[in-house]
Design a protein around this motif. Structure first.
Motif, PDB file in Angstrom:
ATOM      1  N   THR A  11     -68.137 -59.841 -28.831  1.00 28.05           N
ATOM      2  CA  THR A  11     -68.505 -60.510 -30.072  1.00 28.05           C
ATOM      3  C   THR A  11     -68.353 -62.022 -29.901  1.00 28.05           C
ATOM      4  OG1 THR A  11     -66.295 -60.439 -31.090  1.00 28.05           O
ATOM      5  CG2 THR A  11     -67.725 -58.510 -31.397  1.00 28.05           C
ATOM      6  N   GLY A  12     -69.193 -62.756 -30.629  1.00 33.99           N
ATOM      7  CA  GLY A  12     -69.139 -64.210 -30.526  1.00 33.99           C
ATOM      8  C   GLY A  12     -69.398 -64.712 -29.126  1.00 33.99           C
ATOM      9  N   SER A  13     -70.422 -64.172 -28.472  1.00 33.09           N
ATOM     10  CA  SER A  13     -70.638 -64.480 -27.046  1.00 33.09           C
ATOM     11  C   SER A  13     -71.783 -65.460 -26.809  1.00 33.09           C
ATOM     12  CB  SER A  13     -70.871 -63.186 -26.260  1.00 33.09           C
ATOM     13  OG  SER A  13     -71.767 -62.317 -26.911  1.00 33.09           O
ATOM     14  N   SER A  14     -72.066 -66.309 -27.793  1.00 35.32           N
ATOM     15  CA  SER A  14     -73.140 -67.288 -27.629  1.00 35.32           C
ATOM     16  C   SER A  14     -72.644 -68.607 -27.070  1.00 35.32           C
ATOM     17  CB  SER A  14     -73.847 -67.531 -28.970  1.00 35.32           C
ATOM     18  OG  SER A  14     -72.949 -68.072 -29.926  1.00 35.32           O
ATOM     19  N   GLN A  15     -71.317 -68.784 -26.952  1.00 34.88           N
ATOM     20  CA  GLN A  15     -70.788 -70.037 -26.425  1.00 34.88           C
ATOM     21  C   GLN A  15     -69.321 -69.855 -26.041  1.00 34.88           C
ATOM     22  OE1 GLN A  15     -70.868 -73.065 -29.478  1.00 34.88           O
ATOM     23  NE2 GLN A  15     -69.752 -71.818 -30.958  1.00 34.88           N
ATOM     24  N   GLY A  16     -68.773 -70.884 -25.410  1.00 37.43           N
ATOM     25  CA  GLY A  16     -67.347 -70.956 -25.163  1.00 37.43           C
ATOM     26  C   GLY A  16     -66.752 -69.776 -24.421  1.00 37.43           C
ATOM     27  N   ILE A  17     -65.604 -69.333 -24.907  1.00 33.37           N
ATOM     28  CA  ILE A  17     -64.880 -68.237 -24.263  1.00 33.37           C
ATOM     29  C   ILE A  17     -65.712 -66.956 -24.259  1.00 33.37           C
ATOM     30  CG2 ILE A  17     -62.872 -66.729 -24.482  1.00 33.37           C
ATOM     31  CD1 ILE A  17     -61.315 -69.168 -25.538  1.00 33.37           C
ATOM     32  N   GLY A  18     -66.383 -66.666 -25.362  1.00 37.05           N
ATOM     33  CA  GLY A  18     -67.178 -65.442 -25.442  1.00 37.05           C
ATOM     34  C   GLY A  18     -68.284 -65.396 -24.414  1.00 37.05           C
ATOM     35  N   GLN A  19     -68.965 -66.507 -24.228  1.00 37.50           N
ATOM     36  CA  GLN A  19     -70.023 -66.559 -23.218  1.00 37.50           C
ATOM     37  C   GLN A  19     -69.450 -66.356 -21.821  1.00 37.50           C
ATOM     38  OE1 GLN A  19     -72.311 -70.288 -21.832  1.00 37.50           O
ATOM     39  NE2 GLN A  19     -73.759 -69.295 -23.244  1.00 37.50           N
ATOM     40  N   ALA A  20     -68.328 -67.009 -21.545  1.00 35.37           N
ATOM     41  CA  ALA A  20     -67.698 -66.862 -20.225  1.00 35.37           C
ATOM     42  C   ALA A  20     -67.285 -65.419 -19.970  1.00 35.37           C
ATOM     43  CB  ALA A  20     -66.484 -67.787 -20.122  1.00 35.37           C
ATOM     44  N   ILE A  21     -66.774 -64.747 -21.002  1.00 35.65           N
ATOM     45  CA  ILE A  21     -66.376 -63.338 -20.859  1.00 35.65           C
ATOM     46  C   ILE A  21     -67.590 -62.469 -20.572  1.00 35.65           C
ATOM     47  CG2 ILE A  21     -65.472 -61.333 -22.094  1.00 35.65           C
ATOM     48  CD1 ILE A  21     -63.622 -63.327 -23.593  1.00 35.65           C
ATOM     49  N   ALA A  22     -68.662 -62.673 -21.338  1.00 38.28           N
ATOM     50  CA  ALA A  22     -69.877 -61.867 -21.150  1.00 38.28           C
ATOM     51  C   ALA A  22     -70.407 -62.004 -19.729  1.00 38.28           C
ATOM     52  CB  ALA A  22     -70.942 -62.282 -22.164  1.00 38.28           C
ATOM     53  N   VAL A  23     -70.444 -63.227 -19.236  1.00 40.20           N
ATOM     54  CA  VAL A  23     -70.976 -63.471 -17.885  1.00 40.20           C
ATOM     55  C   VAL A  23     -70.050 -62.862 -16.836  1.00 40.20           C
ATOM     56  CG1 VAL A  23     -71.550 -65.261 -16.205  1.00 40.20           C
ATOM     57  CG2 VAL A  23     -72.214 -65.532 -18.605  1.00 40.20           C
ATOM     58  N   ARG A  24     -68.745 -63.008 -17.012  1.00 40.97           N
ATOM     59  CA  ARG A  24     -67.801 -62.464 -16.028  1.00 40.97           C
ATOM     60  C   ARG A  24     -67.872 -60.941 -15.979  1.00 40.97           C
ATOM     61  NH1 ARG A  24     -63.068 -63.724 -13.155  1.00 40.97           N
ATOM     62  NH2 ARG A  24     -62.733 -61.883 -11.847  1.00 40.97           N
ATOM     63  N   LEU A  25     -67.964 -60.296 -17.131  1.00 44.94           N
ATOM     64  CA  LEU A  25     -68.060 -58.833 -17.139  1.00 44.94           C
ATOM     65  C   LEU A  25     -69.369 -58.375 -16.497  1.00 44.94           C
ATOM     66  CD1 LEU A  25     -66.588 -57.847 -20.629  1.00 44.94           C
ATOM     67  CD2 LEU A  25     -65.413 -58.110 -18.429  1.00 44.94           C
ATOM     68  N   ALA A  26     -70.435 -59.153 -16.682  1.00 47.91           N
ATOM     69  CA  ALA A  26     -71.706 -58.839 -16.020  1.00 47.91           C
ATOM     70  C   ALA A  26     -71.561 -58.975 -14.505  1.00 47.91           C
ATOM     71  CB  ALA A  26     -72.812 -59.761 -16.535  1.00 47.91           C
ATOM     72  N   GLN A  27     -70.864 -59.990 -14.061  1.00 46.51           N
ATOM     73  CA  GLN A  27     -70.639 -60.177 -12.623  1.00 46.51           C
ATOM     74  C   GLN A  27     -69.835 -59.029 -12.027  1.00 46.51           C
ATOM     75  OE1 GLN A  27     -68.782 -64.035 -12.777  1.00 46.51           O
ATOM     76  NE2 GLN A  27     -70.717 -65.147 -12.589  1.00 46.51           N
ATOM     77  N   GLU A  28     -69.029 -58.381 -12.890  1.00 45.54           N
ATOM     78  CA  GLU A  28     -68.257 -57.216 -12.445  1.00 45.54           C
ATOM     79  C   GLU A  28     -69.056 -55.918 -12.556  1.00 45.54           C
ATOM     80  OE1 GLU A  28     -65.372 -57.165 -10.973  1.00 45.54           O
ATOM     81  OE2 GLU A  28     -64.916 -59.292 -11.172  1.00 45.54           O
TER      82      GLU A  28
END
Length: 255
Positions: A11-28
């Motif tokens: 949730t809240g993944s359009s910027q900041g910490i949320g975006q970084a989390i979304a990208v990192r989980l995708a990399q995993e």
């Protein structure tokens, strides 16, 4: 690729910490449901980064302070990918006001997003996991202010304190279902919400004096912890808060 075959909602993944989390989980290895409320350009940027990592993404708009939209967000994500394995409750807001000046509207907006929205998003994924008889991971992005007082942000602190106790309670209630739940508590992180601080050298220096590691955190510092908690490496961890603050919590003092 410890999350290959998994589907995660951030949730809240359009910027900041949320975006970084979304990208990192995708990399995993996870496919990502990207949630935003008002920043569609940021959500599209997150989607591009998820796809660049070789995973699928899907954007859903939802106001996490409205329970019907929370439920629709979960339902739409499940409809798109067929399942949901990981929920990262990242969306959050804060309002700066002296306690005696806090309005009911501001109180409601903070608590509805930071606590009520998390409660019902978690309920929705738990219902899904129970129906499909699968384990799952729930990770809440809390704050050092689930422990540390933050004058003039009383509603925010109340929401994060409530989030800590909700997480501890659900760790017990959900354990027999194979569902783990943990909080990540960031300290001072370089995100858009801290733009004023970053542009105020005096306040920034004062804050850095309170951080033993001598720097603000990066969104990726938080994303790395989330990736660990979402992975099989953390299967035996539930009911805890991982403080990610460079040592701020135990060293903080008002200047």
């Amino acid at each position: 690729m410890k999350l290959e075959g998994k589907v995660a909602l951030v949730t809240g993944s359009s910027q900041g910490i949320g975006q970084a989390i979304a990208v990192r989980l995708a990399q995993e290895g996870a496919d990502i449901i990207i949630d935003y409320r008002s920043h569609i350009e940021g959500a599209q940027e997150t989607l591009s980064k998820v796809e660049a990592a070789g995973r699928k993404g899907y954007i859903v708009r939802a106001d996490l302070g409205v329970v019907s939209e929370v439920r629709q967000l979960i339902a739409e994500g499940i409809q798109q990918f067929g399942k949901l394995d990981i929920l990262v409750n990242n969306a959050g807001i804060e309002k700066n006001a002296s306690f005696w000046e806090v309005t009911e509207a501001d109180y409601d907006s903070v608590v509805n997003v930071n606590l009520k929205g998390v409660f019902f998003a978690t309920q929705a994924i738990v219902q899904h996991l129970m129906e499909t008889k699968r384990p799952g991971k729930i990770i809440n992005i809390s704050s050092v202010h689930e422990e540390l007082p933050f004058p003039h942000f009383s509603a925010y602190c109340a929401s994060k304190g409530g989030l800590k106790m909700m997480m501890r309670n659900l760790a017990i209630e959900l354990g027999s279902l194979g569902i783990t739940i943990n909080n990540v508590a960031p300290g001072a992180i370089e995100t858009p919400i801290n733009t004023k601080l970053l542009n105020d050298p005096q306040k920034l220096t004062s804050l850095l004096d309170n951080i033993p590691l001598g720097r603000l955190g990066k969104p990726n510092d938080v994303a790395s912890v989330v990736a660990f908690l979402a992975s099989p490496d953390a299967d035996y961890i539930t009911g805890t808060t991982v403080v990610t603050d460079g040592g701020l919590l135990w060293n903080y003092r008002e200047q």
